[in-house]
Motif scaffolding. Structure first.
Motif, PDB file in Angstrom:
ATOM      1  N   GLY A   1       0.812  -1.207   0.000  1.00 19.42           N
ATOM      2  CA  GLY A   1       0.000   0.000   0.000  1.00 19.42           C
ATOM      3  C   GLY A   1       0.843   1.252   0.000  1.00 19.42           C
ATOM      4  N   ARG A   2       0.190   2.379   0.219  1.00 16.29           N
ATOM      5  CA  ARG A   2       0.869   3.672   0.209  1.00 16.29           C
ATOM      6  C   ARG A   2       1.390   4.012   1.602  1.00 16.29           C
ATOM      7  NH1 ARG A   2      -1.579   9.038  -2.598  1.00 16.29           N
ATOM      8  NH2 ARG A   2      -1.355   7.615  -4.383  1.00 16.29           N
ATOM      9  N   LEU A   3       2.609   4.519   1.665  1.00 18.79           N
ATOM     10  CA  LEU A   3       3.209   4.989   2.910  1.00 18.79           C
ATOM     11  C   LEU A   3       3.698   6.413   2.673  1.00 18.79           C
ATOM     12  CD1 LEU A   3       4.222   4.246   5.833  1.00 18.79           C
ATOM     13  CD2 LEU A   3       6.448   3.841   4.748  1.00 18.79           C
ATOM     14  N   THR A   4       3.064   7.375   3.325  1.00 20.34           N
ATOM     15  CA  THR A   4       3.466   8.774   3.163  1.00 20.34           C
ATOM     16  C   THR A   4       4.446   9.146   4.270  1.00 20.34           C
ATOM     17  OG1 THR A   4       1.488   9.446   4.403  1.00 20.34           O
ATOM     18  CG2 THR A   4       1.356   9.456   1.997  1.00 20.34           C
ATOM     19  N   ILE A   5       5.542   9.782   3.878  1.00 20.78           N
ATOM     20  CA  ILE A   5       6.616  10.142   4.799  1.00 20.78           C
ATOM     21  C   ILE A   5       6.867  11.639   4.709  1.00 20.78           C
ATOM     22  CG2 ILE A   5       9.020   9.744   5.461  1.00 20.78           C
ATOM     23  CD1 ILE A   5       8.869   7.057   4.012  1.00 20.78           C
ATOM     24  N   ALA A   6       6.900  12.307   5.840  1.00 21.19           N
ATOM     25  CA  ALA A   6       7.262  13.725   5.913  1.00 21.19           C
ATOM     26  C   ALA A   6       8.611  13.834   6.594  1.00 21.19           C
ATOM     27  CB  ALA A   6       6.204  14.504   6.694  1.00 21.19           C
ATOM     28  N   ALA A   7       9.521  14.613   6.026  1.00 26.01           N
ATOM     29  CA  ALA A   7      10.866  14.745   6.593  1.00 26.01           C
ATOM     30  C   ALA A   7      11.360  16.175   6.446  1.00 26.01           C
ATOM     31  CB  ALA A   7      11.838  13.777   5.911  1.00 26.01           C
ATOM     32  N   PHE A   8      12.150  16.611   7.421  1.00 27.98           N
ATOM     33  CA  PHE A   8      12.749  17.946   7.321  1.00 27.98           C
ATOM     34  C   PHE A   8      13.822  17.947   6.240  1.00 27.98           C
ATOM     35  CE2 PHE A   8      15.134  15.614  10.499  1.00 27.98           C
ATOM     36  CZ  PHE A   8      16.456  15.968  10.287  1.00 27.98           C
ATOM     37  N   ALA A   9      14.225  19.137   5.801  1.00 28.66           N
ATOM     38  CA  ALA A   9      14.984  19.289   4.559  1.00 28.66           C
ATOM     39  C   ALA A   9      16.266  18.464   4.505  1.00 28.66           C
ATOM     40  CB  ALA A   9      15.302  20.772   4.326  1.00 28.66           C
ATOM     41  N   SER A  10      17.121  18.558   5.535  1.00 27.88           N
ATOM     42  CA  SER A  10      18.406  17.870   5.455  1.00 27.88           C
ATOM     43  C   SER A  10      18.256  16.355   5.561  1.00 27.88           C
ATOM     44  CB  SER A  10      19.385  18.396   6.514  1.00 27.88           C
ATOM     45  OG  SER A  10      18.821  18.358   7.801  1.00 27.88           O
ATOM     46  N   ALA A  11      17.204  15.871   6.246  1.00 27.24           N
ATOM     47  CA  ALA A  11      16.940  14.426   6.260  1.00 27.24           C
ATOM     48  C   ALA A  11      16.403  13.973   4.910  1.00 27.24           C
ATOM     49  CB  ALA A  11      15.959  14.067   7.370  1.00 27.24           C
ATOM     50  N   ALA A  12      15.538  14.808   4.304  1.00 24.23           N
ATOM     51  CA  ALA A  12      15.021  14.491   2.979  1.00 24.23           C
ATOM     52  C   ALA A  12      16.162  14.386   1.971  1.00 24.23           C
ATOM     53  CB  ALA A  12      14.019  15.557   2.536  1.00 24.23           C
TER      54      ALA A  12
ATOM     55  N   GLY B   1      19.623  13.945   2.926  1.00 23.65           N
ATOM     56  CA  GLY B   1      20.728  13.107   3.366  1.00 23.65           C
ATOM     57  C   GLY B   1      20.370  11.670   3.704  1.00 23.65           C
ATOM     58  N   LEU B   2      19.093  11.399   4.050  1.00 23.32           N
ATOM     59  CA  LEU B   2      18.692  10.045   4.458  1.00 23.32           C
ATOM     60  C   LEU B   2      17.679   9.400   3.524  1.00 23.32           C
ATOM     61  CD1 LEU B   2      18.183  10.210   8.346  1.00 23.32           C
ATOM     62  CD2 LEU B   2      20.093   9.210   7.092  1.00 23.32           C
ATOM     63  N   LEU B   3      16.660  10.149   3.159  1.00 22.04           N
ATOM     64  CA  LEU B   3      15.504   9.539   2.504  1.00 22.04           C
ATOM     65  C   LEU B   3      15.761   8.983   1.102  1.00 22.04           C
ATOM     66  CD1 LEU B   3      12.722   9.074   3.736  1.00 22.04           C
ATOM     67  CD2 LEU B   3      14.083  10.741   4.985  1.00 22.04           C
ATOM     68  N   PRO B   4      16.638   9.561   0.290  1.00 24.55           N
ATOM     69  CA  PRO B   4      16.853   8.932  -1.024  1.00 24.55           C
ATOM     70  C   PRO B   4      17.265   7.468  -0.904  1.00 24.55           C
ATOM     71  CG  PRO B   4      17.750  11.142  -1.040  1.00 24.55           C
ATOM     72  CD  PRO B   4      17.356  10.854   0.375  1.00 24.55           C
ATOM     73  N   GLY B   5      18.209   7.177  -0.025  1.00 25.67           N
ATOM     74  CA  GLY B   5      18.633   5.790   0.164  1.00 25.67           C
ATOM     75  C   GLY B   5      17.550   4.930   0.769  1.00 25.67           C
TER      76      GLY B   5
ATOM     77  N   ASN C   1      20.810  25.235   3.473  1.00 28.42           N
ATOM     78  CA  ASN C   1      22.193  25.126   3.960  1.00 28.42           C
ATOM     79  C   ASN C   1      23.198  25.620   2.931  1.00 28.42           C
ATOM     80  OD1 ASN C   1      21.380  24.069   6.387  1.00 28.42           O
ATOM     81  ND2 ASN C   1      21.900  21.954   5.905  1.00 28.42           N
ATOM     82  N   HIS C   2      22.950  25.320   1.657  1.00 25.47           N
ATOM     83  CA  HIS C   2      23.892  25.720   0.613  1.00 25.47           C
ATOM     84  C   HIS C   2      23.987  27.242   0.506  1.00 25.47           C
ATOM     85  CE1 HIS C   2      23.400  21.578  -1.537  1.00 25.47           C
ATOM     86  NE2 HIS C   2      24.108  21.513  -0.430  1.00 25.47           N
TER      87      HIS C   2
ATOM     88  N   ARG D   1      25.787  18.181  10.200  1.00 24.90           N
ATOM     89  CA  ARG D   1      26.471  17.482   9.119  1.00 24.90           C
ATOM     90  C   ARG D   1      25.518  16.785   8.159  1.00 24.90           C
ATOM     91  NH1 ARG D   1      31.149  14.746  12.999  1.00 24.90           N
ATOM     92  NH2 ARG D   1      32.027  16.726  13.742  1.00 24.90           N
ATOM     93  N   LEU D   2      24.363  16.332   8.650  1.00 25.96           N
ATOM     94  CA  LEU D   2      23.439  15.572   7.819  1.00 25.96           C
ATOM     95  C   LEU D   2      22.967  16.414   6.639  1.00 25.96           C
ATOM     96  CD1 LEU D   2      21.688  13.071   7.274  1.00 25.96           C
ATOM     97  CD2 LEU D   2      19.943  14.093   8.755  1.00 25.96           C
ATOM     98  N   GLY D   3      23.159  15.896   5.438  1.00 28.01           N
ATOM     99  CA  GLY D   3      22.677  16.568   4.244  1.00 28.01           C
ATOM    100  C   GLY D   3      23.451  17.805   3.861  1.00 28.01           C
ATOM    101  N   ARG D   4      24.535  18.102   4.593  1.00 28.83           N
ATOM    102  CA  ARG D   4      25.289  19.329   4.319  1.00 28.83           C
ATOM    103  C   ARG D   4      26.131  19.209   3.060  1.00 28.83           C
ATOM    104  NH1 ARG D   4      28.933  20.793   9.209  1.00 28.83           N
ATOM    105  NH2 ARG D   4      30.465  19.464   8.155  1.00 28.83           N
ATOM    106  N   GLY D   5      26.665  18.014   2.819  1.00 24.12           N
ATOM    107  CA  GLY D   5      27.506  17.798   1.650  1.00 24.12           C
ATOM    108  C   GLY D   5      28.909  18.339   1.863  1.00 24.12           C
ATOM    109  N   PRO D   6      29.786  18.193   0.858  1.00 23.23           N
ATOM    110  CA  PRO D   6      31.161  18.707   0.967  1.00 23.23           C
ATOM    111  C   PRO D   6      31.161  20.220   1.147  1.00 23.23           C
ATOM    112  CG  PRO D   6      30.923  17.211  -0.916  1.00 23.23           C
ATOM    113  CD  PRO D   6      29.544  17.502  -0.421  1.00 23.23           C
TER     114      PRO D   6
END
Length: 316
Positions: free
Chosen positions: A92-103, A105-109, A230-231, A248-253
């Protein structure tokens, strides 16, 4: 008979305060949501939305109907959870809400893993400020939220919402190259009283945390520039326009011209997954929280959730 999809649209408008906000949350166009509301008005012979300037407001009848819709949607969720649990597979469908740096830095994987491991699961992401995401879970608008808090500003979980810590994100002081602090091994917060700051806008979790942290160190921060991304903050630091504290999460180089300096003590924000307690048995929730913990351990190097509760497929 009232159509459940139309009630869902009305409920979303009541939660988000606008047709556009409801459309974004539901994954529809604003026109589609408006059509659903118009059909519901015809079915109920009731005016549900009134024009207020450029926006809309719910009538008193709509407010009562939206409250009933929330109860009906909760019953449907219980039925779907039971069916999914009996199948033993996330579906079924699972809707996920995430703050920007988690979206970022974490959610793509996490979303990629869920798609590979559970092809019957339709996981969808919406980027939402952590101030709002908890309420969206509580009201049944989203199934799962990824939010964060800081040590001086704990994240409250309202009644009916469970949470589990999924990781810890450390924060660095970022200064322009050539700044007097750039060569230091560590800096204490009390040493930053004369700095010009770059941070997020007022009302965001990170802005409020920065202000309260520096006030606790004995001074009022001189905030010169405010930017959500952040950028953008990093670009302002690179241009020599101020210093920033960025997790550090989602900050990138770091871009050229920016140096990270360790703060003593190191600021840490805790990352959480939140879901409705009624959905704790749902296999999709269990799978998503497990994937979030694995992604957090891989990206951040530590889980930070040793003693945290988690969804339990055996719970009643």
């Amino acid at each position: 008979m009232l159509d459940l999809s139309r009630l869902r649209a009305l409920h979303a408008v009541s939660v988000h305060g606008s047709v556009a906000g409801a459309a974004a949350a539901l994954g529809y166009t604003a026109s589609a949501v408006s059509q659903q509301i118009t059909k519901l008005e015809r079915e109920t012979r009731t005016t549900l939305l009134e024009r207020r300037g450029r926006g809309v407001a719910l009538t008193e009848e709509a407010i009562h109907l939206a409250s009933t819709a929330q109860q009906l949607l909760a019953i449907v969720e219980q039925a779907e959870t039971t069916l999914e649990q009996r199948r033993g597979q996330p579906t079924g469908r699972l809707t996920i809400a995430a703050f920007a740096s988690a979206a970022r830095g974490l959610l793509p994987g996490v979303l990629a893993e869920l798609g590979r491991e559970h092809p019957g699961l339709d996981a969808r992401l919406t980027e939402v400020d952590p101030h709002l995401s908890v309420d969206l879970v509580a009201k049944g608008v989203t199934d799962l939220a990824v939010a964060h808090d800081w040590d001086i500003s704990p994240l409250p979980a309202p009644e009916g919402v469970a949470q589990a810590e999924i990781g810890e994100d450390r924060c660095d002081l970022l200064v322009p190259e050539g700044h007097p602090l750039a060569g230091r091994e560590a800096v204490r917060r009390e040493e930053l009283a004369t700095e010009r700051w770059v941070c997020q806008p007022p009302g965001t979790v990170c802005h409020d945390w920065l202000v309260r942290t520096l006030r606790a160190a004995g001074y009022e921060p001189d905030i010169r520039h405010r930017a959500e991304e952040n950028h953008t903050q990093l670009a302002l630091v690179a241009a020599g326009l101020g210093v920033a504290m960025i997790p550090r999460l989602g900050r990138g180089p770091l871009p050229a011209g920016v140096v990270a300096v360790r703060l003593d003590p190191v600021p840490v924000r805790r990352l959480y997954a939140l879901w409705r307690t009624e959905a704790a048995r749902r296999p999709a929730i269990i799978a998503a929280v497990s994937a979030l913990r694995r992604a957090s351990a891989e990206v951040l190097g530590e889980t930070g959730c040793r003693d945290a509760p988690a969804p339990d497929s055996t719970s009643a």
